[in-house]
Design an enzyme around this catalytic site. Structure first.
Site, PDB file in Angstrom:
ATOM      1  N   LYS A  63       0.839  -1.208   0.000  1.00 27.82           N
ATOM      2  CA  LYS A  63       0.000   0.000   0.000  1.00 27.82           C
ATOM      3  C   LYS A  63       0.873   1.257   0.000  1.00 27.82           C
ATOM      4  O   LYS A  63       0.576   2.237  -0.684  1.00 27.82           O
ATOM      5  CB  LYS A  63      -0.926  -0.022   1.228  1.00 27.82           C
ATOM      6  CG  LYS A  63      -2.007  -1.100   1.130  1.00 27.82           C
ATOM      7  CD  LYS A  63      -2.751  -1.349   2.446  1.00 27.82           C
ATOM      8  CE  LYS A  63      -3.716  -2.535   2.254  1.00 27.82           C
ATOM      9  NZ  LYS A  63      -4.455  -2.888   3.480  1.00 27.82           N
TER      10      LYS A  63
ATOM     11  N   GLN B 107      -4.791  -1.708   9.643  1.00 26.58           N
ATOM     12  CA  GLN B 107      -4.618  -3.029   9.027  1.00 26.58           C
ATOM     13  C   GLN B 107      -5.188  -4.115   9.942  1.00 26.58           C
ATOM     14  O   GLN B 107      -4.884  -4.156  11.133  1.00 26.58           O
ATOM     15  CB  GLN B 107      -3.127  -3.269   8.744  1.00 26.58           C
ATOM     16  CG  GLN B 107      -2.834  -4.547   7.974  1.00 26.58           C
ATOM     17  CD  GLN B 107      -3.366  -4.531   6.537  1.00 26.58           C
ATOM     18  OE1 GLN B 107      -3.542  -3.474   5.929  1.00 26.58           O
ATOM     19  NE2 GLN B 107      -3.646  -5.696   5.991  1.00 26.58           N
TER      20      GLN B 107
ATOM     21  N   ASP C 121     -11.125   2.329   3.764  1.00 28.31           N
ATOM     22  CA  ASP C 121     -11.422   0.895   3.616  1.00 28.31           C
ATOM     23  C   ASP C 121     -12.904   0.661   3.313  1.00 28.31           C
ATOM     24  O   ASP C 121     -13.282  -0.421   2.864  1.00 28.31           O
ATOM     25  CB  ASP C 121     -11.109   0.165   4.936  1.00 28.31           C
ATOM     26  CG  ASP C 121      -9.767  -0.548   4.921  1.00 28.31           C
ATOM     27  OD1 ASP C 121      -9.352  -1.008   3.850  1.00 28.31           O
ATOM     28  OD2 ASP C 121      -9.159  -0.648   6.003  1.00 28.31           O
TER      29      ASP C 121
HETATM   30  N1  GUN Z   1      -6.561  -7.102   6.093  1.00 32.05           N
HETATM   31  C1  GUN Z   1      -6.772  -7.861   4.994  1.00 32.05           C
HETATM   32  N2  GUN Z   1      -7.387  -7.117   4.043  1.00 32.05           N
HETATM   33  C2  GUN Z   1      -7.568  -5.897   4.556  1.00 32.05           C
HETATM   34  C3  GUN Z   1      -8.129  -4.700   4.034  1.00 32.05           C
HETATM   35  O1  GUN Z   1      -8.632  -4.616   2.916  1.00 32.05           O
HETATM   36  N3  GUN Z   1      -8.096  -3.620   4.871  1.00 32.05           N
HETATM   37  C4  GUN Z   1      -7.590  -3.684   6.121  1.00 32.05           C
HETATM   38  N4  GUN Z   1      -7.631  -2.583   6.852  1.00 32.05           N
HETATM   39  N5  GUN Z   1      -7.056  -4.785   6.623  1.00 32.05           N
HETATM   40  C5  GUN Z   1      -7.044  -5.876   5.836  1.00 32.05           C
END
Ligand code: GUN
Length: 284
Positions: free
Chosen positions: A53, A97, A120
């Site tokens: 990211k 996350q 998200d």
């Molecule tokens: N963990 C696995 N996929 C995601 C996601 O799309 N967003 C977040 N915040 N955590 C994750």
């Protein structure tokens, strides 16, 4: 004829090229979109996702920072940090996350994020807005899959879409977004009876199970579009999806690979949401 492969990496690149240009223009007006990621503990998969990211953000000109916190921090400390970020005008997007350590209530954390910074799309306000068809931050994986289907002009309206998986992150919002596109949606999951008889009715099959190569061509209707959301490591450490790619390729009309399928699109939609957040917050 074997299926046409939907190259998520290529589509992601095209979208990111456009974003880069848009961000150059935003910067000329004094606005640099900024994403803050909170990463807790030392889960290797989470570290790897967050790195992806950060790299993708930099590539399009989004500034980002990662706040790394120890797994033994208290829930209240985390909530306080989020409130601080909510109040920081330089931070447009906040991403915590997942998964979180067991002693922290995930839902409480999600609901503490300002919905206007919830890139998200996990906050109940954004989920509610999505359901009623209002403008909202859409969860990145389902949002990216809609873009993939549209990029190939795959008709969604009136089609029977079967979604296998009912997580809050993928399955549930996926079905809802497809319903918003006028599909007829069936959800399947681990308790579904006779899965195969249902998936064989699917014009579009979305597979988000989390088990390597479990969906072979016997689950797929001739000519269906198959989207593989799985991210698994097989015994030799190779990344593989939930779909038996070589087998299903012979029966489907469209198929997404793993890697270079849904994954790059998920990150791309996070970038899109961050730009949207920056523009939205700047207005207010
Ligand atoms: N963990 C696995 N996929 C995601 C996601 O799309 N967003 C977040 N915040 N955590 C994750």
């Amino acid at each position: 004829m074997p299926a046409e492969i939907i190259n998520g990496q290529q589509l992601a690149k095209e979208l990111r090229d456009n974003m880069r240009e848009e961000i150059v223009q935003l910067k000329e007006t004094g606005l640099t979109p900024h994403l803050t990621v909170i990463l807790i503990g030392d889960d290797p998969a989470s570290h790897s996702y967050v790195k992806g990211k950060e790299k993708a953000s930099a590539e399009v000109g989004i500034s980002s920072n990662i706040i790394r916190l120890n797994a033994d921090l208290s829930e209240q400390e985390l909530l306080n940090k989020i409130v601080e970020l909510n109040q920081d005008d330089h931070v447009h997007g906040i991403l915590v996350q997942l998964p979180l350590p067991n002693h922290i209530d995930e839902q409480k954390v999600i609901e503490t994020i300002d919905p206007a910074k919830d890139v998200d799309g996990f906050h109940p306000i954004n989920i509610g807005r999505m359901i009623v068809g209002q403008d909202a931050f859409l969860p990145c994986t389902p949002y990216g899959i809609i873009q993939m289907l549209k990029s190939k002009n795959i008709v969604i309206e009136g089609k029977h879409v079967v979604v296998i998986g009912r997580s809050n992150i993928v399955g549930k919002p996926m079905g809802q977004l497809l319903l918003n596109e006028n599909a007829t949606v069936t959800y399947c999951h681990s308790r579904t009876n006779d899965l195969k008889s249902i998936t064989n009715q699917a014009d579009i099959l979305i597979v988000a199970i989390g088990k390597a190569n479990i969906i072979d061509s016997s689950y797929v209707k001739e000519g269906a579009a198959v989207i593989d959301v799985g991210v698994n490591r097989n015994t030799d450490g190779k990344l593989t999806g939930d779909v038996d790619f070589e087998d299903v390729k012979q029966k489907a009309s469209f198929l997404t690979p793993v890697p270079k399928g849904v994954g790059p699109m998920t990150i791309t939609m996070l970038l899109a949401n961050t730009i949207k957040a920056a523009k939205g917050l700047n207005k207010g």
